[in-house]
Design a protein around this motif. Structure first.
Motif, PDB file in Angstrom:
ATOM      1  N   ALA A 192     -23.400 -12.398  19.034  1.00  0.00           N
ATOM      2  CA  ALA A 192     -24.463 -13.229  18.468  1.00  0.00           C
ATOM      3  C   ALA A 192     -25.593 -12.402  17.876  1.00  0.00           C
ATOM      4  N   ALA A 193     -25.818 -11.211  18.409  1.00  0.00           N
ATOM      5  CA  ALA A 193     -26.885 -10.348  17.903  1.00  0.00           C
ATOM      6  C   ALA A 193     -26.418  -9.433  16.779  1.00  0.00           C
ATOM      7  N   GLY A 194     -25.145  -9.460  16.463  1.00  0.00           N
ATOM      8  CA  GLY A 194     -24.568  -8.524  15.508  1.00  0.00           C
ATOM      9  C   GLY A 194     -24.598  -9.026  14.076  1.00  0.00           C
ATOM     10  N   THR A 195     -24.765  -8.087  13.131  1.00  0.00           N
ATOM     11  CA  THR A 195     -24.762  -8.394  11.707  1.00  0.00           C
ATOM     12  C   THR A 195     -23.928  -7.367  10.959  1.00  0.00           C
ATOM     13  N   VAL A 196     -23.054  -7.844  10.079  1.00  0.00           N
ATOM     14  CA  VAL A 196     -22.383  -6.988   9.105  1.00  0.00           C
ATOM     15  C   VAL A 196     -23.004  -7.353   7.759  1.00  0.00           C
ATOM     16  N   THR A 197     -23.754  -6.430   7.175  1.00  0.00           N
ATOM     17  CA  THR A 197     -24.546  -6.759   5.986  1.00  0.00           C
ATOM     18  C   THR A 197     -23.725  -6.745   4.705  1.00  0.00           C
ATOM     19  N   GLY A 198     -22.653  -5.969   4.678  1.00  0.00           N
ATOM     20  CA  GLY A 198     -21.824  -5.882   3.483  1.00  0.00           C
ATOM     21  C   GLY A 198     -20.525  -6.650   3.653  1.00  0.00           C
ATOM     22  N   THR A 199     -19.488  -6.178   3.004  1.00  0.00           N
ATOM     23  CA  THR A 199     -18.204  -6.866   3.026  1.00  0.00           C
ATOM     24  C   THR A 199     -17.501  -6.694   4.364  1.00  0.00           C
ATOM     25  N   THR A 200     -16.680  -7.679   4.708  1.00  0.00           N
ATOM     26  CA  THR A 200     -15.795  -7.615   5.875  1.00  0.00           C
ATOM     27  C   THR A 200     -14.370  -7.819   5.385  1.00  0.00           C
ATOM     28  N   THR A 201     -13.499  -6.867   5.681  1.00  0.00           N
ATOM     29  CA  THR A 201     -12.098  -6.959   5.299  1.00  0.00           C
ATOM     30  C   THR A 201     -11.242  -6.903   6.550  1.00  0.00           C
ATOM     31  N   VAL A 202     -10.438  -7.945   6.753  1.00  0.00           N
ATOM     32  CA  VAL A 202      -9.554  -8.008   7.923  1.00  0.00           C
ATOM     33  C   VAL A 202      -8.127  -7.930   7.406  1.00  0.00           C
ATOM     34  N   THR A 214     -22.613 -11.203   6.481  1.00  0.00           N
ATOM     35  CA  THR A 214     -23.415 -11.573   5.317  1.00  0.00           C
ATOM     36  C   THR A 214     -22.619 -11.518   4.023  1.00  0.00           C
ATOM     37  N   GLY A 215     -21.823 -10.490   3.856  1.00  0.00           N
ATOM     38  CA  GLY A 215     -21.121 -10.282   2.598  1.00  0.00           C
ATOM     39  C   GLY A 215     -19.823 -11.064   2.504  1.00  0.00           C
ATOM     40  N   PHE A 216     -19.058 -10.764   1.466  1.00  0.00           N
ATOM     41  CA  PHE A 216     -17.775 -11.426   1.226  1.00  0.00           C
ATOM     42  C   PHE A 216     -16.768 -11.017   2.298  1.00  0.00           C
ATOM     43  N   THR A 217     -16.093 -11.984   2.872  1.00  0.00           N
ATOM     44  CA  THR A 217     -15.102 -11.725   3.922  1.00  0.00           C
ATOM     45  C   THR A 217     -13.710 -12.036   3.401  1.00  0.00           C
ATOM     46  N   THR A 218     -12.811 -11.052   3.507  1.00  0.00           N
ATOM     47  CA  THR A 218     -11.426 -11.207   3.068  1.00  0.00           C
ATOM     48  C   THR A 218     -10.509 -11.063   4.270  1.00  0.00           C
ATOM     49  N   VAL A 231     -21.091 -17.029   8.282  1.00  0.00           N
ATOM     50  CA  VAL A 231     -20.266 -16.226   7.376  1.00  0.00           C
ATOM     51  C   VAL A 231     -20.632 -16.601   5.947  1.00  0.00           C
ATOM     52  N   GLY A 232     -20.683 -15.607   5.070  1.00  0.00           N
ATOM     53  CA  GLY A 232     -20.870 -15.883   3.649  1.00  0.00           C
ATOM     54  C   GLY A 232     -19.598 -16.448   3.053  1.00  0.00           C
ATOM     55  N   THR A 241      -9.982 -19.371  11.764  1.00  0.00           N
ATOM     56  CA  THR A 241     -10.398 -20.520  12.561  1.00  0.00           C
ATOM     57  C   THR A 241     -11.911 -20.536  12.651  1.00  0.00           C
ATOM     58  N   ILE A 242     -12.524 -21.585  12.093  1.00  0.00           N
ATOM     59  CA  ILE A 242     -13.976 -21.765  12.194  1.00  0.00           C
ATOM     60  C   ILE A 242     -14.221 -22.716  13.355  1.00  0.00           C
ATOM     61  N   THR A 243     -14.771 -22.190  14.450  1.00  0.00           N
ATOM     62  CA  THR A 243     -14.981 -23.006  15.652  1.00  0.00           C
ATOM     63  C   THR A 243     -16.387 -23.588  15.715  1.00  0.00           C
ATOM     64  N   GLY A 244     -17.255 -23.161  14.800  1.00  0.00           N
ATOM     65  CA  GLY A 244     -18.631 -23.640  14.765  1.00  0.00           C
ATOM     66  C   GLY A 244     -19.410 -22.820  13.768  1.00  0.00           C
ATOM     67  N   GLY A 245     -20.722 -23.019  13.740  1.00  0.00           N
ATOM     68  CA  GLY A 245     -21.553 -22.246  12.839  1.00  0.00           C
ATOM     69  C   GLY A 245     -21.438 -22.712  11.408  1.00  0.00           C
ATOM     70  N   THR A 246     -21.832 -21.839  10.474  1.00  0.00           N
ATOM     71  CA  THR A 246     -21.836 -22.176   9.056  1.00  0.00           C
ATOM     72  C   THR A 246     -21.073 -21.140   8.252  1.00  0.00           C
ATOM     73  N   THR A 247     -20.433 -21.625   7.192  1.00  0.00           N
ATOM     74  CA  THR A 247     -19.656 -20.768   6.308  1.00  0.00           C
ATOM     75  C   THR A 247     -19.958 -21.174   4.875  1.00  0.00           C
ATOM     76  N   GLY A 248     -20.009 -20.187   3.988  1.00  0.00           N
ATOM     77  CA  GLY A 248     -20.173 -20.459   2.568  1.00  0.00           C
ATOM     78  C   GLY A 248     -18.877 -20.964   1.959  1.00  0.00           C
ATOM     79  N   THR A 249     -18.695 -20.716   0.684  1.00  0.00           N
ATOM     80  CA  THR A 249     -17.483 -21.155  -0.003  1.00  0.00           C
ATOM     81  C   THR A 249     -16.247 -20.553   0.644  1.00  0.00           C
ATOM     82  N   PHE A 250     -15.259 -21.413   0.893  1.00  0.00           N
ATOM     83  CA  PHE A 250     -14.036 -21.001   1.595  1.00  0.00           C
ATOM     84  C   PHE A 250     -12.859 -21.199   0.639  1.00  0.00           C
ATOM     85  N   THR A 251     -12.181 -20.100   0.325  1.00  0.00           N
ATOM     86  CA  THR A 251     -10.964 -20.156  -0.486  1.00  0.00           C
ATOM     87  C   THR A 251      -9.779 -19.885   0.416  1.00  0.00           C
ATOM     88  N   ASN A 252      -8.830 -20.837   0.456  1.00  0.00           N
ATOM     89  CA  ASN A 252      -7.722 -20.737   1.401  1.00  0.00           C
ATOM     90  C   ASN A 252      -6.380 -20.637   0.690  1.00  0.00           C
TER      91      ASN A 252
END
Length: 305
Positions: A192-202, A214-218, A231-232, A241-252
């Motif tokens: 909960a205290a953590g932030t990734v300011t740039g992109t996240t690639t999984v 914060t950034g684009f997540t792939t 999530v941005g 799986t989005i279990t809660g919180g907020t997410t920006g535009t989601f492309t699936n």
């Protein structure tokens, strides 16, 4: 010079073997220093130091330092190899070259200018560290500023402070600030205290987010993302799986479900399930695949012919 009692140097000594007692150096030791017993305290200039007893660098400069005993530094050490024991690089201390840890524990509240590499042992840094490569140890970033981190094996815990780009293939947690994340295997938990300011690639493994991406997540085909935080933008080709919180535009393009709040959905392929608690606050586009809605689609829904 060999010492087993009490000695000091304010001049120049060719080399030192300290087998016991105490040796205080405010001068120069031009050659190798070996400490197998007793205590060496130096604020002058020394060549290489091999310590298996006790050495305190209270100032000045040293050459390459090999440690398997107990050592502290507030001077300038050319490089460090820690095979066992403890080495504390305190505030004001610097290791100007590389740091290699194959055992023991290194703490850093000063500056590690060169890259630090672990194959075992531990590193806890609350100061400044240029870069870390973990191949089997335990790394804790407890504050300060750290450069890039490659957590290949072993563990990484960012409990405070900030880091550069993190690549993870093992086990990692973040409660600080990470510049970007590439998760290729293993698990990464953004608390909960953590932030990734740039992109996240999984591209592999599993990322769990309760904080902020914060950034684009792939999410790649072999990757998994579970988020209850913020999530941005998300592009999913794996399992999200989005279990809660907020997410920006989601492309699936694969498999996803939502029990939180998504600002916009673009389903290109695969299956997106909007659960009873799920809300799509903006538009929903179904250009391919299947959208199953048990929750709320607030905006307009467009289904391609």
């Amino acid at each position: 010079m060999t010492n087993a009692a009490t000695a000091t140097n304010a001049g120049t000594v060719a080399s030192l073997s300290n087998t016991g007692g105490t040796f205080g150096n405010t001068g120069t030791i031009t050659g190798a220093t070996t400490v197998t017993g007793g205590t060496l305290t130096t604020s002058g200039t020394t060549g290489t130091i091999n310590n298996s007893a006790t050495t305190d660098v209270t100032g000045g400069t040293t050459g390459a330092f090999t440690n398997s005993g107990a050592a502290t530094n507030i001077g300038a050490v050319a490089s460090l190899v820690n095979t066992a024991g403890t080495f504390a690089n305190n505030a004001g201390g610097s290791v100007t070259g590389t740091t290699t840890i194959s055992g023991g524990a290194v703490t850093n509240a000063g500056t590690l200018t060169g890259a630090a590499t672990l194959t075992a042992g531990s590193l806890d840094t609350s100061g400044t560290a240029a870069a870390i490569v973990n191949n089997g140890g335990a790394v804790t970033v407890s504050g300060g500023t750290t450069g890039t981190i490659a957590n290949n094996t072993g563990t990484l815990a960012v409990t405070a402070g900030s880091t550069g780009a993190v690549t993870n293939a093992s086990t990692a947690t973040n409660a600080g600030t990470v510049a970007s994340l590439s998760n290729t295997a293993g698990t990464f938990t953004n608390t909960a205290a953590g932030t990734v300011t740039g992109t996240t690639t999984v591209s592999g493994g599993a990322v769990t987010n309760a904080g902020t991406l914060t950034g684009f997540t792939t999410v790649g085909a072999a990757g998994t993302l579970t988020s209850s935080g913020t999530v941005g933008l998300i592009s999913n080709s794996g399992l999200t799986t989005i279990t809660g919180g907020t997410t920006g535009t989601f492309t699936n393009n694969a498999t996803a479900s939502n029990s939180g709040s998504v600002s916009r959905l673009n389903n290109q392929a695969g299956t997106f399930t909007n659960n009873a608690a799920g809300v799509i606050t903006g538009q929903t586009f179904v250009n391919g695949g299947t959208v199953d809605n048990d929750g709320t689609l607030t905006g307009n829904t467009t289904v391609a012919a």
